[in-house]
Motif scaffolding. Structure first.
Motif, PDB file in Angstrom:
ATOM      1  N   CYS A 114       0.930  -1.085  -0.086  1.00 50.47           N
ATOM      2  CA  CYS A 114       0.176   0.175   0.088  1.00 50.47           C
ATOM      3  C   CYS A 114       0.858   1.198  -0.100  1.00 50.47           C
ATOM      4  CB  CYS A 114      -0.834   0.040   1.053  1.00 50.47           C
ATOM      5  SG  CYS A 114      -1.951   1.479   1.334  1.00 50.47           S
ATOM      6  N   ILE A 116      -0.037   4.306   0.936  1.00 53.26           N
ATOM      7  CA  ILE A 116      -0.509   5.328   1.915  1.00 53.26           C
ATOM      8  C   ILE A 116       0.417   5.446   3.038  1.00 53.26           C
ATOM      9  CG2 ILE A 116      -2.454   6.304   3.418  1.00 53.26           C
ATOM     10  CD1 ILE A 116      -3.016   6.153   0.042  1.00 53.26           C
ATOM     11  N   GLY A 117       0.959   4.113   3.686  1.00 49.63           N
ATOM     12  CA  GLY A 117       1.978   4.138   4.778  1.00 49.63           C
ATOM     13  C   GLY A 117       1.287   4.734   6.141  1.00 49.63           C
ATOM     14  N   CYS A 118       0.044   4.659   6.411  1.00 49.41           N
ATOM     15  CA  CYS A 118      -0.418   4.632   7.826  1.00 49.41           C
ATOM     16  C   CYS A 118       0.724   4.157   8.719  1.00 49.41           C
ATOM     17  CB  CYS A 118      -1.821   4.336   7.956  1.00 49.41           C
ATOM     18  SG  CYS A 118      -3.030   4.788   6.824  1.00 49.41           S
ATOM     19  N   CYS A 121       0.041   0.575  10.498  1.00 50.72           N
ATOM     20  CA  CYS A 121      -0.508  -0.435   9.439  1.00 50.72           C
ATOM     21  C   CYS A 121       0.798  -1.259   9.004  1.00 50.72           C
ATOM     22  CB  CYS A 121      -1.309  -0.091   8.568  1.00 50.72           C
ATOM     23  SG  CYS A 121      -1.733  -1.197   7.329  1.00 50.72           S
ATOM     24  N   SER A 123       0.867  -3.181   6.477  1.00 51.60           N
ATOM     25  CA  SER A 123       0.610  -3.200   4.944  1.00 51.60           C
ATOM     26  C   SER A 123       1.403  -2.167   4.292  1.00 51.60           C
ATOM     27  CB  SER A 123      -0.598  -3.163   4.685  1.00 51.60           C
ATOM     28  OG  SER A 123      -1.532  -4.179   4.975  1.00 51.60           O
ATOM     29  N   GLY A 124       1.381  -0.786   5.143  1.00 50.08           N
ATOM     30  CA  GLY A 124       1.834   0.439   4.797  1.00 50.08           C
ATOM     31  C   GLY A 124       3.338   0.418   4.930  1.00 50.08           C
ATOM     32  N   GLY A 159      -8.928  -4.925   3.174  1.00 48.85           N
ATOM     33  CA  GLY A 159      -7.640  -5.538   3.280  1.00 48.85           C
ATOM     34  C   GLY A 159      -6.524  -4.802   2.934  1.00 48.85           C
ATOM     35  N   MET A 160      -5.654  -5.400   2.629  1.00 51.50           N
ATOM     36  CA  MET A 160      -4.241  -4.846   1.860  1.00 51.50           C
ATOM     37  C   MET A 160      -4.576  -3.724   1.182  1.00 51.50           C
ATOM     38  SD  MET A 160      -0.591  -6.222   1.307  1.00 51.50           S
ATOM     39  CE  MET A 160      -1.252  -7.925   0.612  1.00 51.50           C
ATOM     40  N   GLY A 161      -4.083  -2.748   1.018  1.00 47.74           N
ATOM     41  CA  GLY A 161      -4.031  -1.790  -0.207  1.00 47.74           C
ATOM     42  C   GLY A 161      -5.335  -0.541   0.027  1.00 47.74           C
ATOM     43  N   GLU A 162      -5.058   0.575  -0.643  1.00 48.33           N
ATOM     44  CA  GLU A 162      -6.165   1.541  -0.611  1.00 48.33           C
ATOM     45  C   GLU A 162      -7.080   1.347  -1.774  1.00 48.33           C
ATOM     46  OE1 GLU A 162      -7.401   4.627   0.974  1.00 48.33           O
ATOM     47  OE2 GLU A 162      -8.599   4.136  -0.918  1.00 48.33           O
ATOM     48  N   SER A 195      -8.847   5.697   3.083  1.00 53.46           N
ATOM     49  CA  SER A 195      -7.959   6.544   3.802  1.00 53.46           C
ATOM     50  C   SER A 195      -8.215   8.158   3.617  1.00 53.46           C
ATOM     51  CB  SER A 195      -6.405   6.316   3.592  1.00 53.46           C
ATOM     52  OG  SER A 195      -6.122   6.401   2.276  1.00 53.46           O
TER      53      SER A 195
END
Ligand code: SF4
Length: 304
Positions: A114, A116-118, A121, A123-124, A159-162, A195
């Motif tokens: 992802c 976005i990089g929260c 998270c 995934s980010g 799930g994983m991803g925006e 997001s």
């Protein structure tokens, strides 16, 4: 890698074109889609009313399994099952089945990694791989349903991803999920989470005619804090986000949900609670508080 095209993700027009090219009666196209999307076959031989010759041709032309299950893990309370899938290009993705209070909800991934990089998270944190194709998105739902043997009641894109960063493929997957020739899911049973890519939210609502549920990750009512937690806030700040939600509010057939990951001493103050209420109330939005679940890559703590 020379791969056969995947069958998940095809629509009636594509199948009719295939039937025409191969000189197969057009009604067979509808039958094939029914076996794949409704009857959830994993091998063309399972399609009982199709001639063996056609099953053989389909197997030669299309791949019915672009995802393979690698691992399955049940949570301690037994309410969630996590599936790890591998794509044909060896990328890994997760889908989760949540079986709770009579609802069987599948949570789908939309990207490998992802952008976005929260900060809270996992995934980010990793490297972004690629967007998933519509077929790979819906095949997760089909595989989870098949593996657990009972129909799904709800689908969430969380799930994983925006999801809105993979707009075209996510919209195509929504179409197949809802279509009478597809999975036949009611729009009110589908939720897309974002997001906060403001222009895409407006496009999404227009595209889905406000029928599919929208969930927005809020995580703070303050711009400085939200930018720390959800870096996209730097580009689309709270003013733009809340303004866009106000604009689409009247067009939505369902209430908006704000997701709020509650992190100890980060966003759990009374001021934050009041700020969230100020944002949510005029929109008549629901706020879903999620206690932070610690990950190795971050030093945050769960709230008391
Ligand atoms: Fe993780 Fe979702 Fe943020 Fe991406 S948008 S980093 S998947 S929480």
């Amino acid at each position: 890698m020379d791969l056969k095209p995947a069958l998940y993700g095809r629509d009636p027009e594509e199948l009719r074109k295939f039937a025409q090219e191969k000189k197969i009666p057009a009604y067979r196209a509808a039958q094939v889609l029914e076996w794949v999307y409704r009857k959830n076959i994993q091998d063309f031989k399972e399609a009982k009313n199709l001639p063996a010759e056609l099953c053989g041709l389909l197997a030669k032309q299309f791949d019915l399994n672009s995802l393979s299950e690698i691992e399955r893990q049940r949570s301690a309370d037994g309410e969630a099952v996590k599936f790890l899938f591998k794509t044909r290009d060896e990328a890994l993705l997760e889908s989760v089945l949540i079986d709770q209070q009579g609802r069987r909800t599948v949570c789908l991934s939309t990207q490998i990694g992802c952008k976005i990089g929260c900060v809270f998270c996992a995934s980010g944190k990793g490297r972004f791989g690629r967007n998933l194709e519509a077929g790979e998105i819906i095949e997760q739902a089909a595989k989870v349903q098949r593996a657990t043997g009972a129909p799904l009641t709800n689908v969430v894109f969380m799930g994983m991803g925006e999801p809105l960063d993979n707009f075209e493929e996510v919209m195509k997957s929504l179409k197949i999920l809802q279509a009478p020739w597809g999975f036949g899911f009611g729009a009110r049973r589908i939720t897309v989470s974002t997001s906060g890519i403001t222009p895409k939210i407006i496009e999404f609502v227009r595209h889905s005619e406000g029928r599919v549920r929208l969930s927005v990750s809020l995580h703070s009512s303050r711009d400085d804090k939200r930018t720390e937690l959800v870096p996209i806030n730097k580009r689309y700040g709270l003013k733009a986000l809340v303004g866009a939600l106000g604009e689409i509010h009247g067009k939505l057939k369902r209430e908006i949900t704000f997701e709020y990951t509650l992190i100890d001493s980060v966003n759990d103050s009374r001021q934050e609670a009041a700020g969230v209420a100020r944002i949510a109330k005029p929109l008549r939005a629901k706020v879903n508080i999620i206690p932070y679940n610690p990950i190795e890559e971050a030093s945050f703590k769960s709230p008391s």
